[in-house]
Design an enzyme around this catalytic site. Structure first.
Site, PDB file in Angstrom:
ATOM      1  N   LYS A 244      -4.006  10.448   5.089  1.00 39.84           N
ATOM      2  CA  LYS A 244      -4.199   9.459   4.026  1.00 39.84           C
ATOM      3  C   LYS A 244      -3.609   9.968   2.709  1.00 39.84           C
ATOM      4  O   LYS A 244      -2.944   9.229   1.987  1.00 39.84           O
ATOM      5  CB  LYS A 244      -5.695   9.134   3.871  1.00 39.84           C
ATOM      6  CG  LYS A 244      -6.200   8.266   5.010  1.00 39.84           C
ATOM      7  CD  LYS A 244      -7.721   8.141   5.063  1.00 39.84           C
ATOM      8  CE  LYS A 244      -8.102   7.367   6.338  1.00 39.84           C
ATOM      9  NZ  LYS A 244      -9.548   7.269   6.560  1.00 39.84           N
TER      10      LYS A 244
ATOM     11  N   GLN B 168     -14.933   9.173   3.729  1.00 40.49           N
ATOM     12  CA  GLN B 168     -14.558   9.367   5.130  1.00 40.49           C
ATOM     13  C   GLN B 168     -15.814   9.437   5.999  1.00 40.49           C
ATOM     14  O   GLN B 168     -16.719  10.233   5.738  1.00 40.49           O
ATOM     15  CB  GLN B 168     -13.722  10.660   5.255  1.00 40.49           C
ATOM     16  CG  GLN B 168     -13.181  10.919   6.644  1.00 40.49           C
ATOM     17  CD  GLN B 168     -12.143   9.868   7.082  1.00 40.49           C
ATOM     18  OE1 GLN B 168     -11.287   9.456   6.311  1.00 40.49           O
ATOM     19  NE2 GLN B 168     -12.249   9.430   8.325  1.00 40.49           N
TER      20      GLN B 168
ATOM     21  N   ASP C 246     -12.027   0.482   1.456  1.00 40.22           N
ATOM     22  CA  ASP C 246     -12.131   0.275   2.902  1.00 40.22           C
ATOM     23  C   ASP C 246     -12.784  -1.064   3.254  1.00 40.22           C
ATOM     24  O   ASP C 246     -12.936  -1.383   4.425  1.00 40.22           O
ATOM     25  CB  ASP C 246     -13.010   1.395   3.490  1.00 40.22           C
ATOM     26  CG  ASP C 246     -12.189   2.441   4.208  1.00 40.22           C
ATOM     27  OD1 ASP C 246     -11.017   2.171   4.485  1.00 40.22           O
ATOM     28  OD2 ASP C 246     -12.749   3.522   4.482  1.00 40.22           O
TER      29      ASP C 246
END
Ligand SMILES: NC(=O)c1ccc[n+]([C@@H]2O[C@H](COP(=O)([O-])OP(=O)(O)OC[C@H]3O[C@@H](n4cnc5c(N)ncnc54)[C@H](OP(=O)(O)O)[C@@H]3O)[C@@H](O)[C@H]2O)c1
Length: 294
Positions: A65, A109, A132
């Site tokens: 990422k 994460q 997200d």
């Protein structure tokens, strides 16, 4: 109709829906937009990535990422913490990122260590920085058809379908899997694209019959090589979200090798949906940057 269009090679072989190609195309667009903002004297978009603990797969994802951010000109802010990080310290860090004007998106994460509840932690992320699309507010906006950001994996699938001009409107679509991050939002996005959607899961009866009536099937069951040739209608389109490592080799939920001569197009694993997920994270960050810049 462009050269990407599905109808050009129907019935002959399986057309491989190349997620790396679509991803490259979208990342080029994102890079060009970021460069344009910078030429106008504006700041770079910023993404904060929080990783707690040393889960090896998470470490790899985070590295990818951060690398992807760099490649398109998005500034990344990494916070690596040991698995012993307290709830209070994590909350403090997220609040600091919420306040930081150089940061447009925050990504926590997952999975988190057991003492940290991801449901609770996600309530600390400012929905205006939810890269997200995992906060209740942003999922609500998505549900209402007014998305601020979109869940990365299903929106990556939609981008693949769009790139290859696969007709969704009026199509019968099936989704195998109903997880919060993949299956459910996938069904919603296909519905919003005017498909007629059937959601399948582990308790679905006669799933094969449903799939054999479906023009587009998205498989996100998390079961290695679960479905094959006999499960799909002739000339249907199969998108495999699954990703598994078997003796060092990657495979999906679908037995791709069997699809030749049966389905019109399918995504391989690797090289299908996988590369799209990070690309859509970059796209969400850019969308949030635009909101913050207005
Ligand atoms: N490519 C990417 O970037 C990406 C991103 C995210 C996930 N993934 C992969 O996608 C897969 C799915 O991920 P996930 O997080 O959605 O998994 P998950 O949370 O484990 O959900 C799996 C879903 O599949 C259903 N299911 C399981 N076995 C089934 C069967 N035999 N028939 C029909 N439905 C079945 C389950 O039904 P119940 O609800 O009834 O249990 C559940 O809804 C995994 O392999 C994951 O690694 C890939």
């Amino acid at each position: 109709m462009s050269d990407n269009a599905l109808t050009s090679i129907k019935d002959v072989t399986v057309k491989v829906l190349d997620g790396k190609l679509v991803s490259k195309h979208l990342r080029n667009q994102i890079r060009a937009q970021v460069a344009e903002f910078k030429e106008q004297g504006k700041r770079s978009p910023g993404l904060a990535v929080i990783i707690v603990g040393d889960d090896p797969a998470s470490q790899v994802y985070v590295r990818h990422k951060i690398k992807a951010c760099k490649e398109v000109g998005i500034e990344s802010f990494e916070y690596q913490a040991p698995a012993t990080l307290t709830k209070e310290d994590l909350k403090k860090k997220i609040e600091e990122f919420n306040q930081n004007e150089a940061i447009d998106g925050i990504l926590v994460q997952l999975p988190l260590p057991e003492h940290l509840s991801s449901d609770e932690v996600l309530t600390w992320v400012d929905p205006m920085k939810d890269a997200d699309c995992l906060t209740a507010e942003n999922l609500g906006l998505l549900w209402a058809g007014r998305p601020r950001t979109k869940p990365c994996t299903p929106s990556g699938v939609m981008e693949i379908l769009k790139y290859y001009e696969i007709p969704i409107q009026g199509a019968r679509a099936a989704v195998v899997g109903r997880s919060e991050i993949v299956g459910k939002p996938m069904g919603l996005m296909l519905l919003q694209g005017d498909a007629t959607v059937t959601m399948c899961h582990s308790k679905t009866l006669n799933m094969r019959q449903i799939l054999l009536e479906s023009d587009v099937v998205v498989v996100a069951a998390g079961r290695p090589l679960l479905l094959g040739r006999e499960d799909f209608k002739k000339d249907s389109v199969v998108i495999d979200v699954g990703i598994h490592r078997d003796q060092g080799k990657l495979c999906g939920d679908v037995r791709f090798d069997e699809l030749e001569g049966q389905v019109a197009a399918a995504t391989p694993v690797p090289g299908g949906v996988g590369p799209m997920t990070i690309t859509m994270l970059l796209s969400n960050t850019l969308d949030l940057y635009r909101l913050h810049s207005n």
